[in-house]
Motif scaffolding. Structure first.
Motif, PDB file in Angstrom:
ATOM      1  N   GLN A  16       0.814  -1.213   0.000  1.00  0.00           N
ATOM      2  CA  GLN A  16       0.000   0.000   0.000  1.00  0.00           C
ATOM      3  C   GLN A  16       0.856   1.275   0.000  1.00  0.00           C
ATOM      4  O   GLN A  16       0.357   2.357   0.214  1.00  0.00           O
ATOM      5  CB  GLN A  16      -0.958  -0.021   1.194  1.00  0.00           C
ATOM      6  CG  GLN A  16      -1.967  -1.164   1.058  1.00  0.00           C
ATOM      7  CD  GLN A  16      -2.822  -1.344   2.286  1.00  0.00           C
ATOM      8  OE1 GLN A  16      -3.770  -0.590   2.485  1.00  0.00           O
ATOM      9  NE2 GLN A  16      -2.491  -2.316   3.107  1.00  0.00           N
ATOM     10  N   GLY A  64     -10.550  -4.302  10.333  1.00  0.00           N
ATOM     11  CA  GLY A  64      -9.421  -3.718   9.616  1.00  0.00           C
ATOM     12  C   GLY A  64      -8.923  -4.539   8.449  1.00  0.00           C
ATOM     13  O   GLY A  64      -7.906  -4.197   7.853  1.00  0.00           O
ATOM     14  N   ASP A  66      -9.456  -5.309   4.782  1.00  0.00           N
ATOM     15  CA  ASP A  66     -10.168  -4.797   3.618  1.00  0.00           C
ATOM     16  C   ASP A  66     -10.429  -5.966   2.682  1.00  0.00           C
ATOM     17  O   ASP A  66      -9.589  -6.332   1.867  1.00  0.00           O
ATOM     18  CB  ASP A  66      -9.355  -3.705   2.912  1.00  0.00           C
ATOM     19  CG  ASP A  66      -9.234  -2.463   3.770  1.00  0.00           C
ATOM     20  OD1 ASP A  66     -10.114  -2.256   4.631  1.00  0.00           O
ATOM     21  OD2 ASP A  66      -8.275  -1.712   3.588  1.00  0.00           O
ATOM     22  N   GLU A  74     -14.826  -1.721  -3.550  1.00  0.00           N
ATOM     23  CA  GLU A  74     -13.638  -1.140  -2.916  1.00  0.00           C
ATOM     24  C   GLU A  74     -12.464  -1.232  -3.878  1.00  0.00           C
ATOM     25  O   GLU A  74     -12.341  -2.170  -4.652  1.00  0.00           O
ATOM     26  CB  GLU A  74     -13.289  -1.906  -1.632  1.00  0.00           C
ATOM     27  CG  GLU A  74     -14.342  -1.792  -0.579  1.00  0.00           C
ATOM     28  CD  GLU A  74     -13.972  -0.760   0.470  1.00  0.00           C
ATOM     29  OE1 GLU A  74     -12.784  -0.570   0.739  1.00  0.00           O
ATOM     30  OE2 GLU A  74     -14.898  -0.137   0.993  1.00  0.00           O
ATOM     31  N   ALA A  76      -9.111  -2.341  -4.406  1.00  0.00           N
ATOM     32  CA  ALA A  76      -8.110  -3.243  -3.852  1.00  0.00           C
ATOM     33  C   ALA A  76      -7.243  -3.722  -5.002  1.00  0.00           C
ATOM     34  O   ALA A  76      -7.601  -3.581  -6.165  1.00  0.00           O
ATOM     35  CB  ALA A  76      -8.785  -4.439  -3.157  1.00  0.00           C
ATOM     36  N   SER A  88      -4.765  -6.508   5.047  1.00  0.00           N
ATOM     37  CA  SER A  88      -5.010  -5.604   6.169  1.00  0.00           C
ATOM     38  C   SER A  88      -4.964  -4.169   5.695  1.00  0.00           C
ATOM     39  O   SER A  88      -4.153  -3.807   4.843  1.00  0.00           O
ATOM     40  CB  SER A  88      -3.940  -5.795   7.248  1.00  0.00           C
ATOM     41  OG  SER A  88      -4.009  -7.079   7.815  1.00  0.00           O
ATOM     42  N   SER A  89      -5.828  -3.346   6.278  1.00  0.00           N
ATOM     43  CA  SER A  89      -5.743  -1.907   6.048  1.00  0.00           C
ATOM     44  C   SER A  89      -4.424  -1.425   6.648  1.00  0.00           C
ATOM     45  O   SER A  89      -3.828  -2.120   7.484  1.00  0.00           O
ATOM     46  CB  SER A  89      -6.918  -1.200   6.734  1.00  0.00           C
ATOM     47  OG  SER A  89      -6.803  -1.339   8.146  1.00  0.00           O
ATOM     48  N   GLU A  91      -3.954   0.649   8.921  1.00  0.00           N
ATOM     49  CA  GLU A  91      -4.111   0.735  10.376  1.00  0.00           C
ATOM     50  C   GLU A  91      -3.909  -0.626  11.042  1.00  0.00           C
ATOM     51  O   GLU A  91      -3.183  -0.743  12.032  1.00  0.00           O
ATOM     52  CB  GLU A  91      -5.502   1.285  10.725  1.00  0.00           C
ATOM     53  CG  GLU A  91      -5.724   2.726  10.319  1.00  0.00           C
ATOM     54  CD  GLU A  91      -6.181   2.912   8.873  1.00  0.00           C
ATOM     55  OE1 GLU A  91      -6.373   4.064   8.458  1.00  0.00           O
ATOM     56  OE2 GLU A  91      -6.349   1.891   8.154  1.00  0.00           O
ATOM     57  N   ARG A  92      -4.525  -1.653  10.502  1.00  0.00           N
ATOM     58  CA  ARG A  92      -4.365  -2.988  11.086  1.00  0.00           C
ATOM     59  C   ARG A  92      -2.952  -3.516  10.845  1.00  0.00           C
ATOM     60  O   ARG A  92      -2.347  -4.126  11.727  1.00  0.00           O
ATOM     61  CB  ARG A  92      -5.393  -3.955  10.494  1.00  0.00           C
ATOM     62  CG  ARG A  92      -5.245  -5.374  11.076  1.00  0.00           C
ATOM     63  CD  ARG A  92      -6.222  -6.351  10.473  1.00  0.00           C
ATOM     64  NE  ARG A  92      -5.972  -7.686  10.949  1.00  0.00           N
ATOM     65  CZ  ARG A  92      -6.828  -8.413  11.659  1.00  0.00           C
ATOM     66  NH1 ARG A  92      -8.009  -7.898  11.982  1.00  0.00           N
ATOM     67  NH2 ARG A  92      -6.528  -9.625  12.033  1.00  0.00           N
ATOM     68  N   ARG A 121      -6.630   6.551   9.765  1.00  0.00           N
ATOM     69  CA  ARG A 121      -7.971   6.967  10.192  1.00  0.00           C
ATOM     70  C   ARG A 121      -8.125   6.774  11.696  1.00  0.00           C
ATOM     71  O   ARG A 121      -8.058   5.641  12.187  1.00  0.00           O
ATOM     72  CB  ARG A 121      -9.020   6.150   9.442  1.00  0.00           C
ATOM     73  CG  ARG A 121      -8.941   6.339   7.921  1.00  0.00           C
ATOM     74  CD  ARG A 121      -9.749   5.308   7.177  1.00  0.00           C
ATOM     75  NE  ARG A 121      -9.101   3.998   7.329  1.00  0.00           N
ATOM     76  CZ  ARG A 121      -9.564   2.878   6.786  1.00  0.00           C
ATOM     77  NH1 ARG A 121     -10.664   2.881   6.071  1.00  0.00           N
ATOM     78  NH2 ARG A 121      -8.931   1.740   6.959  1.00  0.00           N
ATOM     79  N   THR A 124     -10.705   4.120  12.928  1.00  0.00           N
ATOM     80  CA  THR A 124     -10.247   2.745  12.712  1.00  0.00           C
ATOM     81  C   THR A 124      -9.177   2.382  13.729  1.00  0.00           C
ATOM     82  O   THR A 124      -9.191   1.291  14.308  1.00  0.00           O
ATOM     83  CB  THR A 124      -9.713   2.575  11.278  1.00  0.00           C
ATOM     84  OG1 THR A 124     -10.739   2.945  10.355  1.00  0.00           O
ATOM     85  CG2 THR A 124      -9.281   1.145  11.004  1.00  0.00           C
TER      86      THR A 124
END
Length: 197
Positions: A16, A64, A66, A74, A76, A88-89, A91-92, A121, A124
């Motif tokens: 990401q 978390g 996605d 979404e 992805a 995982s996002s 955040e996760r 975020r 989240t």
């Protein structure tokens, strides 16, 4: 094949755009998380080193993640055969990566990664902090968050989360962080400007 497996940790962060360093050498490491990961997966002859983990870090194992299978609209990563890559996002993924300190991840690498995590975020993060079962991971999260003091940090109050009590040993020869009471390398235990001071 319908196995509930997702890419997480440092691999998800890298995919990401949050990796600070490129991996050198022939094989990269791919972190996979799932409740039922097939045993044969790690035995496949691949040009990547697969590391598998269960999803017990959080009380809600889906939080978390996605999952493009549930949210087809979404954005992805799309694989050539139109399967969506479940991961995982950011955040996760950062919590999953923190869980690997100090044996599988380095403080320096995660410090550099945290530097780029400017757009996380807060809602989240708050949900993940509440769901996270490991005191070590939650304390480390705040050590790094205070160190970098991004805008989202102001929306998270450590008093709102169970950070346990007593000191925690993590690294040999380190120092206890003055606020979060976890042993970290000396440079991470120094008082920082911002929320950690």
């Amino acid at each position: 094949m319908h196995y509930p497996v997702h890419i997480g940790g440092a691999t998800a962060l890298g995919l990401q755009g949050y990796a600070h360093y490129l991996s050198l050498g022939d094989k990269s490491t791919v972190w996979l998380y799932g409740a039922k990961i097939p045993n044969w997966l790690e035995k496949l002859p691949l040009n990547a080193d697969l590391r598998t983990r269960n999803v017990s870090l959080f009380s809600d194992p889906e939080l978390g993640v996605d999952d493009a299978r549930r949210n087809p609209d979404e954005t992805a990563s799309t694989l050539p055969w139109d399967w969506k890559l479940v991961m995982s996002s950011p955040e996760r993924a950062v919590f999953e990566a923190l869980d690997e300190l100090p044996d599988q991840e380095s403080f320096h690498t995660l410090d550099m990664t945290f530097e780029s995590l400017t757009t996380l975020r807060p809602r989240t993060l708050s949900a993940l902090l509440s769901s996270c079962k490991k005191i070590k991971v939650k304390r480390l999260f705040f050590v790094f968050a205070d160190r970098h003091d991004h805008a989202w940090r102001k929306r998270l109050d450590p008093k709102d989360f169970d950070l346990g009590s007593g000191d925690r040993a993590l690294v040999k020869g380190g120092k206890i962080h003055p606020r979060y009471r976890i042993m970290v390398p000396d440079e991470f235990a120094r008082k920082e400007r911002g929320h950690g001071a």
